[in-house]
Motif scaffolding. Structure first.
Motif, mmCIF file in Angstrom:
data_model
loop_
_atom_site.group_PDB
_atom_site.id
_atom_site.type_symbol
_atom_site.label_atom_id
_atom_site.label_comp_id
_atom_site.label_asym_id
_atom_site.label_seq_id
_atom_site.Cartn_x
_atom_site.Cartn_y
_atom_site.Cartn_z
ATOM 1 N N THR A 244 0.831 -1.208 0.000
ATOM 2 C CA THR A 244 0.000 0.000 0.000
ATOM 3 C C THR A 244 0.863 1.255 0.000
ATOM 4 O OG1 THR A 244 -1.686 -1.209 1.246
ATOM 5 C CG2 THR A 244 -1.869 1.191 1.195
ATOM 6 N N GLU A 245 1.941 1.236 0.804
ATOM 7 C CA GLU A 245 2.866 2.378 0.819
ATOM 8 C C GLU A 245 3.515 2.576 -0.550
ATOM 9 O OE1 GLU A 245 5.585 1.472 3.915
ATOM 10 O OE2 GLU A 245 4.159 1.881 5.542
ATOM 11 N N LEU A 246 3.806 1.462 -1.239
ATOM 12 C CA LEU A 246 4.405 1.569 -2.569
ATOM 13 C C LEU A 246 3.441 2.227 -3.551
ATOM 14 C CD1 LEU A 246 6.291 -1.814 -3.038
ATOM 15 C CD2 LEU A 246 7.270 0.458 -3.347
ATOM 16 N N CYS A 247 2.150 1.933 -3.432
ATOM 17 C CA CYS A 247 1.166 2.585 -4.298
ATOM 18 C C CYS A 247 1.147 4.085 -4.074
ATOM 19 C CB CYS A 247 -0.226 2.004 -4.037
ATOM 20 S SG CYS A 247 -0.410 0.280 -4.526
ATOM 21 N N GLN A 248 1.349 4.492 -2.821
ATOM 22 C CA GLN A 248 1.384 5.923 -2.507
ATOM 23 C C GLN A 248 2.683 6.567 -3.003
ATOM 24 O OE1 GLN A 248 0.910 5.807 1.726
ATOM 25 N NE2 GLN A 248 -1.287 5.319 1.644
ATOM 26 N N ASP A 249 3.771 5.779 -2.997
ATOM 27 C CA ASP A 249 5.065 6.313 -3.451
ATOM 28 C C ASP A 249 5.052 6.607 -4.942
ATOM 29 O OD1 ASP A 249 5.875 5.976 -0.887
ATOM 30 O OD2 ASP A 249 7.126 4.213 -1.267
ATOM 31 N N GLY A 250 4.259 5.858 -5.696
ATOM 32 C CA GLY A 250 4.225 6.067 -7.134
ATOM 33 C C GLY A 250 5.326 5.363 -7.876
ATOM 34 N N VAL A 251 6.009 4.394 -7.220
ATOM 35 C CA VAL A 251 7.089 3.635 -7.851
ATOM 36 C C VAL A 251 6.619 2.188 -8.004
ATOM 37 C CG1 VAL A 251 9.487 2.869 -7.663
ATOM 38 C CG2 VAL A 251 8.820 5.138 -6.824
ATOM 39 N N GLU A 252 6.748 1.643 -9.204
ATOM 40 C CA GLU A 252 6.332 0.270 -9.491
ATOM 41 C C GLU A 252 4.893 0.038 -9.011
ATOM 42 O OE1 GLU A 252 9.129 -2.722 -8.344
ATOM 43 O OE2 GLU A 252 10.854 -1.463 -8.765
ATOM 44 N N VAL A 253 4.004 0.932 -9.419
ATOM 45 C CA VAL A 253 2.631 0.929 -8.911
ATOM 46 C C VAL A 253 1.886 -0.341 -9.314
ATOM 47 C CG1 VAL A 253 0.420 2.141 -8.937
ATOM 48 C CG2 VAL A 253 2.571 3.432 -8.914
ATOM 49 N N GLU A 254 2.016 -0.773 -10.568
ATOM 50 C CA GLU A 254 1.259 -1.927 -11.039
ATOM 51 C C GLU A 254 1.607 -3.185 -10.257
ATOM 52 O OE1 GLU A 254 -1.261 -1.856 -13.049
ATOM 53 O OE2 GLU A 254 -0.977 0.320 -13.159
#
Length: 663
Positions: free
Chosen positions: A632-642
């Motif tokens: 979830t944090e990665l989705c917020q970071d905008g890196v490797e979202v998929e």
């Protein structure tokens, strides 16, 4: 380190004598250095109490700088040849060096001396021919001052002709192999002069010290460093105020151990103190003792441009670029027409990306003297900052045309050729920089980078290690070594090098408040996430999952300055702290200011990659809650979202009732 009134008067008089003596022998750079130091001495109210030394003529006061030589024979020779000496000096000042030398040493006389020196090494008879040759090759009876001037003019003439005979900078025939043909003449002449003065028991009568300096300088150019150092040491004992001689000794010292070894054999006076501080700065040392030494010297010479430059370079080498920039700015305000060392100032402005200040500096240097090597380097740096690399190369080449020993120009031209993807020219530029000064870690590092671009990792590793040896507590050097080892598949050695890089950077951070403090790393948060990610990746390839997980967590913790570091990563200080013998540092580079004070780096590509690895690791180990949080944090970071969204879906399906995780 204060001076009494009497000591200040004696120091002032000694510097005045140094200016006169060096000027008489056309050692203008040494005379300028002594005059600048003399001008930096503060005026004292009790200077009027200065006692006039005995030896004045009648009621007229004669300054000791203008006294005749204390040796009666030398004084008589100087008085006898005064007219010829004045003629020779006027020729030297007009840059007619061969005419200057010919006043006292005509070519016919030197040819005879050379033939005698050559024949002395081979057996020969005792006939009339040998007697005639010996009679013709007797050394001329002239004063030491005139002899120095004539021989020094020979050396300068040879250097001038050497530059004229050299090919265009970096041209097809510029191999750097042109030599000064006058060195052999001067060397043999001085060898005979010293050998004839030596008594049977090996003792030699006292001299003025300048001929020893000249012989040492010639021996340095002939690569006879050990004998050169012996003569240069004799020179500073006989006349310690010749700064050029101290600089020659500095150039012969390559390591701190060598400096500490010869320090007890130096004359114990303020010149030795200045020499030690300057040499330590040139060896990229930093610490509380060196800072205190410069502080004490600046108490005596508060406005000395030389000492202020040393302090600025000390901050520069200690990675405190903001303090170094401020020091150079103050120095420029005090001495607005002084161009010496402004090439270092331009390097600092370039790294700090202060384009308006660099533009002003380039304009100032051009208006003062556009044909000084320092001016050309400053202008070249300005064009480099504008990404006009061809014009930058043009100005660096111009600097080298003016002075082929300009170290900054060789190194910076190598950087520009790297930007232009001309690796062959870059390697040649860096090699020439190393030939000028083997202590230049930037050139060694540049060679490593260039060979790494060519994917010649074994060569790159060798050069990186040379750079790291010169700057053992610069994390950037060890990071380069570790990255190169990683590319060579030597992960275990790479981890050691990268841990040392972390240790070095942590020491710079932990000692930001004062020079020289050492100790264990107590703030592991001040680290480079890229280095931590590299270490973790190598542990992962070595299938040491626990170590890899710990370093990945430590990498993620850099986002908030380490506040989020878990228990698993809390004890990594023991793993990283390989050595505790750092000389300390000052402050970190301007580029890492965001890392100070526990503020953290924020989200970076490295921390996001580490978070992704931890999320996958959590999925593999069945810790779906942790995997869901990290994804979830990665989705917020905008890196490797998929990929992060895919992990979120997978983690949720396992956590739902009836799923694998729920059952």
């Amino acid at each position: 380190m204060g001076l009494s009134a009497r000591d200040a008067v004696h120091l002032k008089e000694a510097l005045q004598i140094a200016v006169v003596k060096c000027s008489e022998r056309c050692l203008y750079q040494s005379a300028k250095w002594a005059a600048e130091l003399l001008d930096a001495l503060p005026d004292r109210a009790d200077d009027e109490l200065d006692e006039k030394p005995a030896g004045g003529y009648g009621n007229k006061y004669v300054h000791p700088a203008f006294f005749p030589s204390p040796d009666p024979e030398e004084a008589a020779l100087e008085a006898k040849e005064l007219n010829r000496y004045l003629l020779a000096k006027s020729f030297f000042d007009c840059k007619e060096f061969d005419r200057c030398a010919a006043v006292f040493l005509p070519e016919s006389l030197l040819a005879g001396v050379l033939s005698k020196s050559a024949d002395s090494t081979s057996p020969r008879g005792k006939g009339k021919a040998s007697a005639s040759l010996s009679a013709q090759s007797v050394l001329p009876k002239i004063s030491q001052k005139s002899l120095f001037l004539a021989l020094y003019a020979k050396v300068i003439s040879g250097e001038k002709r050497k530059d004229e005979d050299s090919e265009m900078i970096m041209g097809p025939h510029d191999l750097g192999s042109v030599t000064n043909k006058q060195l052999l003449v001067v060397s043999r002449f001085l060898e005979r002069w010293f050998s004839e003065r030596k008594s049977d028991d090996g003792e030699m009568p006292a001299t003025h010290g300048f001929l020893e300096y000249l012989y040492g300088m010639v021996l340095v150019k002939e690569k006879n460093d050990q004998t050169a150092l012996e003569y240069l040491m004799q020179s500073v004992h006989l006349f310690p105020w010749n700064w050029g001689c101290w600089l020659e000794i500095t150039n012969l010292i390559s390591r701190v151990e060598q400096l500490n070894k010869i320090a007890p054999h130096m004359p114990q006076n303020i010149m030795s103190f200045i020499f030690h501080a300057n040499t330590a700065v040139n060896l990229y040392q930093h610490g509380q003792d060196l800072a205190a030494s410069l502080h004490d010297l600046l108490d005596i010479f508060p406005t000395s441009s030389f000492l202020l430059t040393c302090r600025a370079l000390l901050n520069y080498h200690s990675k405190d670029l903001l303090a170094a920039e401020q020091d150079f700015s103050n120095l420029l305000a005090l001495h607005p027409h002084r161009l010496d060392s402004l090439d270092h100032y331009s390097n600092i402005l370039y790294v700090l990306n202060l384009r308006p200040k660099l533009a002003f500096l380039a304009h100032l240097c051009s208006s003062i003297d556009k044909f000084r090597p320092e001016s050309c380097v400053v202008i070249g740096n300005y064009y480099s900052l504008l990404s006009l690399h061809e014009k930058a190369v043009q100005y660096f080449r111009r600097a080298l045309t003016l002075d082929r020993s300009c170290l900054s120009a060789w190194t910076l031209m190598g950087h520009e050729y790297v930007e232009l993807k001309n690796t062959h020219a870059a390697i040649e530029s860096y090699r020439r920089a190393v030939d000028v000064n083997r202590r230049d870690y930037r050139a060694w590092y540049g060679l490593g980078q260039t060979y790494e671009v060519l994917e010649m990792h074994a060569y790159a590793l060798w050069y990186y290690k040379k750079a790291a040896g010169l700057r053992p507590w610069d994390g950037k050097m060890w990071q380069a070594v570790g990255s190169c080892l990683q590319k060579m598949g030597r992960d275990r050695d790479g981890i050691k090098a990268l841990k040392r890089a972390l240790l070095a950077d942590s020491y710079y951070d932990s000692t930001s408040s004062s020079f020289g403090s050492t100790g264990p790393i107590d703030r592991m948060a001040q680290m480079d996430p890229e280095v931590l990610l590299q270490i973790a990746s190598m542990y992962d390839r070595l299938e040491e999952q626990e170590e890899a997980k710990a370093y990945m967590e430590l990498c993620v913790a850099q986002e908030d300055g380490g506040a989020g570091l878990g228990a698993d990563g809390a004890g990594l200080g023991d793993s990283v702290a390989i050595h505790h013998d750092s000389p300390g540092g000052v402050t970190s580079d301007a580029e890492t200011e965001a890392d100070k004070g526990g503020e953290g780096t924020g989200v970076t590509v490295a921390t996001s990659r580490a978070r992704m690895w931890l999320a996958r690791y959590a999925m593999r180990t069945g810790d779906y809650a942790t995997a869901l949080r990290l994804a979830t944090e990665l989705c917020q970071d905008g890196v490797e979202v998929e990929e992060a969204k895919s992990l979120v879906r997978e983690a949720r399906s396992n956590l739902e009732p009836g799923g694998i995780g729920g059952s």
